[in-house]
Design a protein around this motif. Structure first.
Motif, mmCIF file in Angstrom:
data_model
loop_
_atom_site.group_PDB
_atom_site.id
_atom_site.type_symbol
_atom_site.label_atom_id
_atom_site.label_comp_id
_atom_site.label_asym_id
_atom_site.label_seq_id
_atom_site.Cartn_x
_atom_site.Cartn_y
_atom_site.Cartn_z
ATOM 1 N N VAL A 119 0.838 -1.206 0.000
ATOM 2 C CA VAL A 119 0.000 0.000 0.000
ATOM 3 C C VAL A 119 0.873 1.255 0.000
ATOM 4 O O VAL A 119 0.594 2.231 -0.711
ATOM 5 C CB VAL A 119 -0.946 -0.003 1.231
ATOM 6 N N CYS B 166 1.883 2.027 -3.480
ATOM 7 C CA CYS B 166 0.935 1.645 -4.536
ATOM 8 C C CYS B 166 0.662 2.810 -5.508
ATOM 9 O O CYS B 166 0.527 3.959 -5.103
ATOM 10 C CB CYS B 166 -0.386 1.203 -3.908
ATOM 11 N N THR B 167 0.592 2.474 -6.792
ATOM 12 C CA THR B 167 0.237 3.473 -7.810
ATOM 13 C C THR B 167 -0.909 2.943 -8.687
ATOM 14 O O THR B 167 -1.041 3.339 -9.842
ATOM 15 C CB THR B 167 1.456 3.793 -8.712
ATOM 16 N N MET B 168 -1.725 2.065 -8.130
ATOM 17 C CA MET B 168 -2.738 1.404 -8.949
ATOM 18 C C MET B 168 -3.940 2.261 -9.305
ATOM 19 O O MET B 168 -4.694 1.936 -10.214
ATOM 20 C CB MET B 168 -3.211 0.116 -8.285
ATOM 21 N N CYS B 169 -4.193 3.333 -8.553
ATOM 22 C CA CYS B 169 -5.272 4.229 -8.980
ATOM 23 C C CYS B 169 -4.816 5.675 -8.867
ATOM 24 O O CYS B 169 -3.749 5.969 -8.308
ATOM 25 C CB CYS B 169 -6.574 3.981 -8.196
ATOM 26 N N LEU C 75 -5.541 8.041 -7.032
ATOM 27 C CA LEU C 75 -5.388 8.669 -5.723
ATOM 28 C C LEU C 75 -3.929 8.730 -5.275
ATOM 29 O O LEU C 75 -3.596 9.500 -4.379
ATOM 30 C CB LEU C 75 -6.247 7.946 -4.674
ATOM 31 N N HIS C 76 -3.079 7.948 -5.883
ATOM 32 C CA HIS C 76 -1.675 7.987 -5.431
ATOM 33 C C HIS C 76 -1.005 9.320 -5.769
ATOM 34 O O HIS C 76 -0.063 9.719 -5.120
ATOM 35 C CB HIS C 76 -0.876 6.804 -5.997
ATOM 36 N N ARG D 58 -1.590 11.882 -2.746
ATOM 37 C CA ARG D 58 -1.390 11.503 -1.338
ATOM 38 C C ARG D 58 -0.007 11.938 -0.844
ATOM 39 O O ARG D 58 0.927 12.101 -1.624
ATOM 40 C CB ARG D 58 -1.513 9.981 -1.162
ATOM 41 N N VAL E 135 -10.645 3.004 0.844
ATOM 42 C CA VAL E 135 -9.492 3.367 0.012
ATOM 43 C C VAL E 135 -8.372 3.843 0.921
ATOM 44 O O VAL E 135 -8.611 4.456 1.955
ATOM 45 C CB VAL E 135 -9.822 4.434 -1.066
ATOM 46 N N LYS E 136 -7.153 3.529 0.523
ATOM 47 C CA LYS E 136 -6.005 3.736 1.407
ATOM 48 C C LYS E 136 -5.303 5.074 1.188
ATOM 49 O O LYS E 136 -4.385 5.409 1.935
ATOM 50 C CB LYS E 136 -4.983 2.603 1.237
ATOM 51 N N CYS E 137 -5.696 5.805 0.141
ATOM 52 C CA CYS E 137 -5.087 7.124 -0.110
ATOM 53 C C CYS E 137 -6.171 8.186 -0.094
ATOM 54 O O CYS E 137 -7.309 7.936 -0.519
ATOM 55 C CB CYS E 137 -4.372 7.149 -1.460
ATOM 56 N N ILE F 224 -10.608 -1.074 -7.374
ATOM 57 C CA ILE F 224 -9.196 -1.482 -7.444
ATOM 58 C C ILE F 224 -8.628 -1.653 -6.041
ATOM 59 O O ILE F 224 -7.992 -2.655 -5.714
ATOM 60 C CB ILE F 224 -8.356 -0.429 -8.212
ATOM 61 N N CYS F 225 -8.875 -0.667 -5.188
ATOM 62 C CA CYS F 225 -8.226 -0.681 -3.870
ATOM 63 C C CYS F 225 -8.754 -1.823 -3.000
ATOM 64 O O CYS F 225 -7.987 -2.506 -2.335
ATOM 65 C CB CYS F 225 -8.412 0.667 -3.185
ATOM 66 N N TYR G 203 -6.444 -4.815 -1.713
ATOM 67 C CA TYR G 203 -5.978 -4.741 -0.315
ATOM 68 C C TYR G 203 -7.011 -5.111 0.743
ATOM 69 O O TYR G 203 -6.754 -5.953 1.593
ATOM 70 C CB TYR G 203 -5.433 -3.333 -0.031
HETATM 71 FE FE1 SF4 Z 1 -3.343 2.083 -4.448
HETATM 72 FE FE2 SF4 Z 1 -5.582 2.142 -3.002
HETATM 73 FE FE3 SF4 Z 1 -3.896 4.200 -2.928
HETATM 74 FE FE4 SF4 Z 1 -5.337 3.726 -5.113
HETATM 75 S S1 SF4 Z 1 -6.142 4.311 -3.090
HETATM 76 S S2 SF4 Z 1 -3.149 4.226 -5.075
HETATM 77 S S3 SF4 Z 1 -5.388 1.477 -5.166
HETATM 78 S S4 SF4 Z 1 -3.484 2.125 -2.209
#
Ligand code: SF4
Ligand code: URA
Length: 209
Positions: free
Chosen positions: A14, A17-20, A22-23, A26, A86-88, A103-104, A108
């Motif tokens: 996490v 992470c650059t999957m969505c 929101l990274h 953050r 969501v983590k970000c 995705i998040c 996760y």
């Molecule tokens: Fe990754 Fe979740 Fe952060 Fe998106 S919100 S970048 S999926 S950790």
């Protein structure tokens, strides 16, 4: 890997992470925290300003209120697992978008739930509620436990909502006061089987107590 190692691994993933989208905005991603064998797991919406600064969940005003609610039922935040959908942090605290949530959570939250295998999941606010109980309206279902594959899911108002709208305060307090009984009752039903976030889940599979 044991549950503790799995949770650490998830937290490491996490943090970079650059999957969505929101990274991009953050400062620190917020994986969540708490014991790997917690009976109860709280799922909020997403990091806010303070959480983004510190990389920890519920450390602002809503977190202080959450700690008060926990204290009233004899729990401290160290005893429960606390995380977010969501983590970000969504920029400007906007709502998380469906594709970000998808995705998040698939990457996760789903794995965190599997690793912790809590007896009770408390969703805080409508976004985390709707992940597990699609189409539910929080004003109708708050405080009412739903059994999903042997696990209890209890939707509750978000503590921040109760801070902004004073009339919700006694409502969330009352919903929290049921938790010790629900955790005790959950011991008398079958073991959780996981997989609660899979696509095939439909509301009709749920049974209201
Ligand atoms: Fe990754 Fe979740 Fe952060 Fe998106 S919100 S970048 S999926 S950790
Ligand atoms: N609100 C949330 O939903 N999560 C946090 O971690 C803090 C505030």
């Amino acid at each position: 890997m044991n549950s503790e190692q799995i949770l650490k691994e998830i937290a490491t993933e996490v943090s970079s992470c650059t999957m969505c989208e929101l990274h991009h905005s953050r400062k620190f991603a917020v994986p969540g925290e708490g014991p790997e064998n917690s009976d109860i797991m709280f799922i909020g919406e997403g990091p806010g300003f303070h959480e983004n600064e510190q990389g920890r969940p519920f450390v602002g005003a809503a977190g202080k209120f959450l700690e008060e609610l926990l204290a009233k039922i004899g729990l401290s935040r160290e005893e429960v697992f606390i995380t977010n959908l969501v983590k970000c942090r969504p920029p400007g605290n906007r709502d998380p978008r469906p594709e970000e949530v998808k995705i998040c959570t698939k990457t996760y939250l789903d794995r965190q739930i599997q690793a912790i295998n809590p007896k009770v999941i408390v969703t805080l606010g409508r976004f985390s509620m709707n992940l597990l109980i699609p189409n539910a309206k929080i004003s109708n279902v708050h405080g009412q436990p739903v059994q999903i594959k042997g696990r209890l899911v209890v939707p509750m108002y978000h503590p921040a909502a109760a801070l902004h709208q004073g009339s919700l305060r006694p409502v969330i307090e009352n919903d929290f006061s049921q938790l010790p009984r629900l955790i005790a009752e959950r011991d008398s039903i079958s073991q959780p089987q996981g997989d609660e976030l899979k696509d095939e889940q439909e509301p009709k599979q749920l049974s209201l107590f």
